[in-house]
Scaffold this active site. Structure first.
Site, mmCIF file in Angstrom:
data_model
loop_
_atom_site.group_PDB
_atom_site.id
_atom_site.type_symbol
_atom_site.label_atom_id
_atom_site.label_comp_id
_atom_site.label_asym_id
_atom_site.label_seq_id
_atom_site.Cartn_x
_atom_site.Cartn_y
_atom_site.Cartn_z
ATOM 1 N N LYS A 175 0.836 -1.195 0.000
ATOM 2 C CA LYS A 175 0.000 0.000 0.000
ATOM 3 C C LYS A 175 0.885 1.265 0.000
ATOM 4 O O LYS A 175 2.103 1.179 0.203
ATOM 5 C CB LYS A 175 -0.939 -0.043 1.213
ATOM 6 C CG LYS A 175 -1.891 -1.267 1.210
ATOM 7 C CD LYS A 175 -3.002 -1.114 2.246
ATOM 8 C CE LYS A 175 -3.184 -2.315 3.113
ATOM 9 N NZ LYS A 175 -4.319 -2.193 4.051
ATOM 10 N N TYR A 209 -12.116 -2.394 -1.898
ATOM 11 C CA TYR A 209 -12.550 -2.418 -0.496
ATOM 12 C C TYR A 209 -14.074 -2.324 -0.345
ATOM 13 O O TYR A 209 -14.562 -1.906 0.694
ATOM 14 C CB TYR A 209 -11.864 -1.291 0.283
ATOM 15 C CG TYR A 209 -10.465 -1.652 0.757
ATOM 16 C CD1 TYR A 209 -10.208 -2.880 1.399
ATOM 17 C CD2 TYR A 209 -9.402 -0.769 0.601
ATOM 18 C CE1 TYR A 209 -8.927 -3.206 1.840
ATOM 19 C CE2 TYR A 209 -8.118 -1.104 1.056
ATOM 20 C CZ TYR A 209 -7.895 -2.319 1.673
ATOM 21 O OH TYR A 209 -6.628 -2.644 2.126
ATOM 22 N N PHE A 243 -14.436 3.649 8.923
ATOM 23 C CA PHE A 243 -13.102 4.028 8.423
ATOM 24 C C PHE A 243 -13.006 3.998 6.896
ATOM 25 O O PHE A 243 -11.942 4.249 6.338
ATOM 26 C CB PHE A 243 -12.028 3.118 9.039
ATOM 27 C CG PHE A 243 -12.236 1.643 8.791
ATOM 28 C CD1 PHE A 243 -11.860 1.046 7.592
ATOM 29 C CD2 PHE A 243 -12.810 0.844 9.773
ATOM 30 C CE1 PHE A 243 -12.041 -0.311 7.363
ATOM 31 C CE2 PHE A 243 -12.998 -0.518 9.563
ATOM 32 C CZ PHE A 243 -12.622 -1.094 8.352
ATOM 33 N N ARG A 260 -1.082 -14.472 4.335
ATOM 34 C CA ARG A 260 -1.737 -13.937 5.543
ATOM 35 C C ARG A 260 -0.832 -14.159 6.770
ATOM 36 O O ARG A 260 -0.753 -13.313 7.657
ATOM 37 C CB ARG A 260 -3.105 -14.589 5.757
ATOM 38 C CG ARG A 260 -4.155 -14.289 4.691
ATOM 39 C CD ARG A 260 -4.662 -12.873 4.646
ATOM 40 N NE ARG A 260 -5.323 -12.433 5.843
ATOM 41 C CZ ARG A 260 -6.036 -11.307 5.929
ATOM 42 N NH1 ARG A 260 -6.180 -10.510 4.860
ATOM 43 N NH2 ARG A 260 -6.587 -10.945 7.045
ATOM 44 N N ARG A 265 3.563 -6.746 9.524
ATOM 45 C CA ARG A 265 2.928 -5.663 10.277
ATOM 46 C C ARG A 265 3.480 -5.577 11.697
ATOM 47 O O ARG A 265 3.605 -4.482 12.253
ATOM 48 C CB ARG A 265 1.413 -5.861 10.281
ATOM 49 C CG ARG A 265 0.785 -5.576 8.906
ATOM 50 C CD ARG A 265 -0.583 -6.175 8.814
ATOM 51 N NE ARG A 265 -1.338 -5.764 7.636
ATOM 52 C CZ ARG A 265 -2.545 -6.235 7.334
ATOM 53 N NH1 ARG A 265 -3.107 -7.155 8.122
ATOM 54 N NH2 ARG A 265 -3.174 -5.820 6.259
ATOM 55 N N ASN A 291 -1.080 -0.150 7.479
ATOM 56 C CA ASN A 291 -0.462 -1.416 7.864
ATOM 57 C C ASN A 291 0.265 -2.091 6.701
ATOM 58 O O ASN A 291 0.440 -3.299 6.673
ATOM 59 C CB ASN A 291 -1.517 -2.341 8.492
ATOM 60 C CG ASN A 291 -2.687 -2.584 7.557
ATOM 61 O OD1 ASN A 291 -2.635 -2.199 6.391
ATOM 62 N ND2 ASN A 291 -3.720 -3.235 8.050
ATOM 63 N N HIS A 308 -1.672 -5.513 1.821
ATOM 64 C CA HIS A 308 -2.946 -6.215 1.685
ATOM 65 C C HIS A 308 -2.653 -7.619 1.191
ATOM 66 O O HIS A 308 -1.771 -7.810 0.362
ATOM 67 C CB HIS A 308 -3.854 -5.512 0.660
ATOM 68 C CG HIS A 308 -5.012 -6.365 0.240
ATOM 69 N ND1 HIS A 308 -6.170 -6.465 0.981
ATOM 70 C CD2 HIS A 308 -5.178 -7.221 -0.815
ATOM 71 C CE1 HIS A 308 -7.000 -7.317 0.400
ATOM 72 N NE2 HIS A 308 -6.416 -7.782 -0.696
ATOM 73 N N GLU A 316 -9.763 -10.459 -6.929
ATOM 74 C CA GLU A 316 -8.868 -9.307 -6.738
ATOM 75 C C GLU A 316 -7.758 -9.283 -7.786
ATOM 76 O O GLU A 316 -7.363 -8.214 -8.264
ATOM 77 C CB GLU A 316 -8.280 -9.340 -5.322
ATOM 78 C CG GLU A 316 -9.333 -9.030 -4.247
ATOM 79 C CD GLU A 316 -8.813 -9.194 -2.815
ATOM 80 O OE1 GLU A 316 -7.632 -9.565 -2.635
ATOM 81 O OE2 GLU A 316 -9.598 -8.944 -1.889
HETATM 82 P P1 IDP Z 1 -6.840 -6.988 6.637
HETATM 83 O O1 IDP Z 1 -6.084 -6.047 5.714
HETATM 84 O O2 IDP Z 1 -5.985 -7.469 7.754
HETATM 85 O O3 IDP Z 1 -7.534 -8.109 5.882
HETATM 86 P P2 IDP Z 1 -9.503 -5.796 6.926
HETATM 87 O O4 IDP Z 1 -10.365 -5.992 8.127
HETATM 88 O O5 IDP Z 1 -9.886 -6.509 5.671
HETATM 89 O O6 IDP Z 1 -7.991 -6.116 7.350
HETATM 90 O O7 IDP Z 1 -9.465 -4.222 6.646
HETATM 91 C C1 IDP Z 1 -8.968 -3.735 5.416
HETATM 92 C C2 IDP Z 1 -8.056 -2.571 5.712
HETATM 93 O O8 IDP Z 1 -8.819 -1.515 6.295
HETATM 94 C C3 IDP Z 1 -6.957 -2.860 6.749
HETATM 95 O O9 IDP Z 1 -5.835 -3.506 6.199
HETATM 96 C C4 IDP Z 1 -6.633 -1.467 7.233
HETATM 97 O O10 IDP Z 1 -5.821 -0.768 6.307
HETATM 98 C C5 IDP Z 1 -8.038 -0.829 7.256
HETATM 99 N N1 IDP Z 1 -8.707 -0.971 8.561
HETATM 100 C C6 IDP Z 1 -9.272 -2.085 9.087
HETATM 101 N N2 IDP Z 1 -9.821 -1.843 10.297
HETATM 102 C C7 IDP Z 1 -9.609 -0.526 10.542
HETATM 103 C C8 IDP Z 1 -9.947 0.347 11.624
HETATM 104 O O11 IDP Z 1 -10.543 -0.052 12.640
HETATM 105 N N3 IDP Z 1 -9.542 1.648 11.509
HETATM 106 C C9 IDP Z 1 -8.886 2.122 10.428
HETATM 107 N N4 IDP Z 1 -8.563 1.348 9.381
HETATM 108 C C10 IDP Z 1 -8.901 0.029 9.423
HETATM 109 MG MG MG Z 2 -9.090 -7.971 4.458
#
Ligand code: IDP
Ligand code: MG
Length: 149
Positions: free
Chosen positions: A9, A49, A57, A85, A102, A112, A115, A126
């Site tokens: 990202k 997304y 968010f 993952r 991460r 973070n 993806h 995707e």
């Molecule tokens: P993942 O990337 O670990 O699969 P997801 O729950 O799919 O996590 O969320 C997608 C992305 O959205 C995350 O990687 C992060 O960048 C962002 N994100 C997820 N939860 C939050 C939050 O509570 N606050 C702000 N950003 C979030």
């Molecule tokens: Mg995800």
């Protein structure tokens, strides 16, 4: 062989971590079958997304993903979705264990760095979203019998 989508990202690119992160996936034994850098359009980011559209968010996440260049990578390997993952760690950089990407490089929840697709079906969708068919390769690494044996 399974395929998955990884995104480095915009924070990963801005922080000059792209090479370091690509190395981690390569050293695991995953094979790069597609790789490009692009700045995601709002449309692409929203499609990517879409599952999070109702989350508080979401708008911030779309701004983040469109804010600068992203490196999109299609990786192949045995259980590639789960392998990636595992290398990524948990969503929240603070809760993610050291040794994961991460856990080692992120302290934010949103920013973070990476993806990774969360299922084989989502990986397929995707990869189709981020890559044209002609941007993907199919090849057999010469060390595959050592890596995947
Ligand atoms: P993942 O990337 O670990 O699969 P997801 O729950 O799919 O996590 O969320 C997608 C992305 O959205 C995350 O990687 C992060 O960048 C962002 N994100 C997820 N939860 C939050 C939050 O509570 N606050 C702000 N950003 C979030
Ligand atoms: Mg995800």
């Amino acid at each position: 062989m399974e395929r998955t989508l990884v995104l480095l990202k915009p924070d990963a690119v801005q922080r000059r971590l792209a090479g370091e992160l690509i190395s981690r996936f390569e050293r695991k034994g995953l094979t790069i079958v597609g790789l490009k850098m692009l700045q995601a359009s709002k449309d692409l980011a929203e499609k990517h997304y879409s599952v999070h559209a109702a989350r508080p968010f979401y708008q911030s996440l779309i701004s983040f993903l469109t804010s600068g260049p992203t490196v999109a990578i299609a990786l192949e390997g045995r259980e590639a979705v789960a392998a990636v993952r595992g290398l990524m760690g948990l969503t929240d950089g603070v809760k993610s264990p050291p040794g994961t990407i991460r856990g080692d490089y992120a302290i934010s929840i949103q920013n973070n760095l990476v993806h990774g697709s969360d299922s084989v079906d989502n990986a397929k969708a995707e990869i189709e979203l981020w890559f044209k068919p002609e941007e993907l390769t199919s090849w057999n690494p010469t060390d595959s019998s050592w890596v995947a044996g």
